[in-house]
Structures are given as C-alpha cells and as structure tokens.
Design a protein around this motif. Structure first.
Motif, PDB file in Angstrom:
ATOM      1  N   ALA A  19      -6.822  -9.276  -0.838  1.00 32.46           N
ATOM      2  CA  ALA A  19      -5.948  -9.354  -1.422  1.00 32.46           C
ATOM      3  C   ALA A  19      -5.945 -10.843  -1.816  1.00 32.46           C
ATOM      4  N   CYS A  31      -6.576  -6.309  -5.549  1.00 32.35           N
ATOM      5  CA  CYS A  31      -6.531  -5.777  -4.058  1.00 32.35           C
ATOM      6  C   CYS A  31      -7.927  -5.103  -4.034  1.00 32.35           C
ATOM      7  N   GLN A  76      -0.529  -1.181  -2.607  1.00 35.75           N
ATOM      8  CA  GLN A  76      -0.381  -2.349  -1.976  1.00 35.75           C
ATOM      9  C   GLN A  76       0.167  -3.558  -2.766  1.00 35.75           C
ATOM     10  N   LEU A  77      -0.515  -3.701  -4.053  1.00 35.81           N
ATOM     11  CA  LEU A  77      -0.102  -4.784  -4.727  1.00 35.81           C
ATOM     12  C   LEU A  77       1.350  -4.606  -5.607  1.00 35.81           C
ATOM     13  N   GLN A  79       3.700  -2.974  -4.125  1.00 33.94           N
ATOM     14  CA  GLN A  79       4.665  -3.041  -3.093  1.00 33.94           C
ATOM     15  C   GLN A  79       4.961  -4.797  -2.638  1.00 33.94           C
ATOM     16  N   ASP A  80       3.677  -5.334  -2.696  1.00 31.50           N
ATOM     17  CA  ASP A  80       3.765  -6.825  -2.283  1.00 31.50           C
ATOM     18  C   ASP A  80       4.675  -7.629  -3.617  1.00 31.50           C
ATOM     19  N   ALA A  81       4.595  -7.015  -4.772  1.00 35.13           N
ATOM     20  CA  ALA A  81       5.493  -7.541  -6.037  1.00 35.13           C
ATOM     21  C   ALA A  81       7.000  -7.153  -5.878  1.00 35.13           C
TER      22      ALA A  81
END
Length: 237
Positions: A19, A31, A76-77, A79-81
């Motif tokens: 990532a 990612c 994943q991206l 969620q990370d944001a």
C-alpha cells in the motif's frame, strides 16, 4: 510512479499486500495485492465483509478470485481513509464508488491493484496492470495502434514489444479514467500516442475524436508507467 509505504505477507489467498501513494499524484492512494488463485474459496467474501454479487454465481473460480482480490484492495484503501463503504458494480460492469470517492481497479494473472482519491481533488483516476507478453503484443499491435504510433514506439528507446504493452495499458487506463465522464464505450482509436519519455516514464496521448465538451479532439492526456519485472502498471489521472 508508485511510492511504497507498507508491505506485508500472509500465508493465505492474499499472499502479499503493498500500500502506498502515487508519487506524481500524492492525493491518490493505491493497494497492490498478490493473490493465490488455487486457495480461493467463496467463503472469503464473507470473511472479508465483501458482498458476493449475484452475477458471479455462474462465473469461473478464476473470475471470482480476481473480483475478490481487487475489491479487497479497494476496501483496504477505503477503510484506511475512514470510509466504511465498498465498491459495487454497475450494469456496465464499471465499479461504483462510495459517495465522496473516485477510483479505479485492475487485475491480471495473480495481481490486483486499486487506487482511490477523494472527489474534491478533481482527479479522474484510471489504472491498469498487464503482464508482459511480447508475442501477443506483436500479433495484436494493429488492434490498438496505427502505423504512425508503431513507428514512434519502435524508435523510443524501449524494447518494441514493451512499448506496445505500455501503449495498450495506458489506453486502458485512459478509458477507465474518462468513462464516468463520457458515459459510453469508446475504442482504442479514440486516442493516439504522440510522445513517450523513458527518462520520466511518461507517455502522452492525444484524442483523435471529441468525447465530451471538455475532451475534444486534440486534447492531450499524460499517463505514467512503471515496469516491474514481468508486468507493467499504467496510470492516468
């Protein structure tokens, strides 16, 4: 083109996850997932809180594995944001992003990649990943390039088949970037390569037809490419 932020490996369907952010466009996060198709199971959708769409029920396991891997990368991206949403699928098979976000997806062989950016950046991201296939590129060159483009690519300082693949891929990235704006299908002949710069890994496309009031014939679009061992990644934003 890509600046790596994190890498980890898992002894599972998701073998490796990278990532980071795109160096030319820091507002775009990516990612990249390496997955192991033989380890795919339908249960992985539920385990990773990714909806299993009805249209996948009659598809091969390969298609299901690819869909899962690339949606996992996107999730994943998001969620990370701080976004709890997920990427849906339109009737045209184009990805549907949660409100407030734009992005793009691509997969090939055992690789899947997703990128996202907030709506307010004004960026229109498109990404593509392809495996090197010299013979296929030579055999299909006339489908996605004309004689003038082929002449330019043959003299650009990159192995000809690799330059062809970069061109094919960046036109795919351009299509993904512009499709939400254009709203309909357009072919490879909608743009031509007018420059490729190995030193900066930049490739410039020029529209050969008007696609929207803002994207008229002659409009130029810059794309970037990254060569990684047996594959190429291209991005347009």
């Amino acid at each position: 083109m890509l600046t790596l932020l994190a890498t980890h490996s898992q002894p599972s369907f998701f073998r490796q996850i990278n990532a980071g952010v795109v160096s030319h466009f820091p507002a775009i996060a990516y990612c990249h997932v390496v997955f192991d198709e033989p380890l795919y199971q339908d249960a992985l959708f539920g385990e990773n809180a990714i909806p299993f769409p009805a249209e996948l029920e009659k598809t091969a396991l390969k298609r299901r594995a690819e869909y899962l891997a690339v949606r996992y990368a996107a999730r994943q991206l998001l969620q990370d944001a701080g976004c709890a949403g997920y990427v849906g699928t339109a009737a045209s098979r184009a990805p549907v992003w949660p409100t407030g976000w734009r992005g793009s997806l691509s997969h090939t062989a055992s690789h899947a990649i997703a990128i996202i950016t907030p709506d307010n950046t004004g960026l229109t991201p498109g990404i593509d990943i392809e495996m090197l296939a010299p013979e296929t590129m030579r055999e299909t060159a006339d489908i996605f390039t004309d004689a003038e483009e082929q002449s330019l690519l043959a003299s650009c300082g990159i192995p000809y088949e690799t330059a062809l693949l970069i061109t094919f891929s960046v036109k795919e990235s351009m299509f993904k970037a512009l499709y939400p704006e254009v709203g309909c299908f357009f072919g490879f002949d909608a743009a031509r390569v007018c420059a490729i710069e190995p030193a900066t890994q930049c490739i410039t496309l020029e529209l050969t037809q008007s696609l929207t009031p803002m994207r008229k014939s002659g409009h130029r679009i810059r794309g970037y490419y990254l060569l990684q061992a047996d594959r190429v990644i291209t991005l347009v934003a």
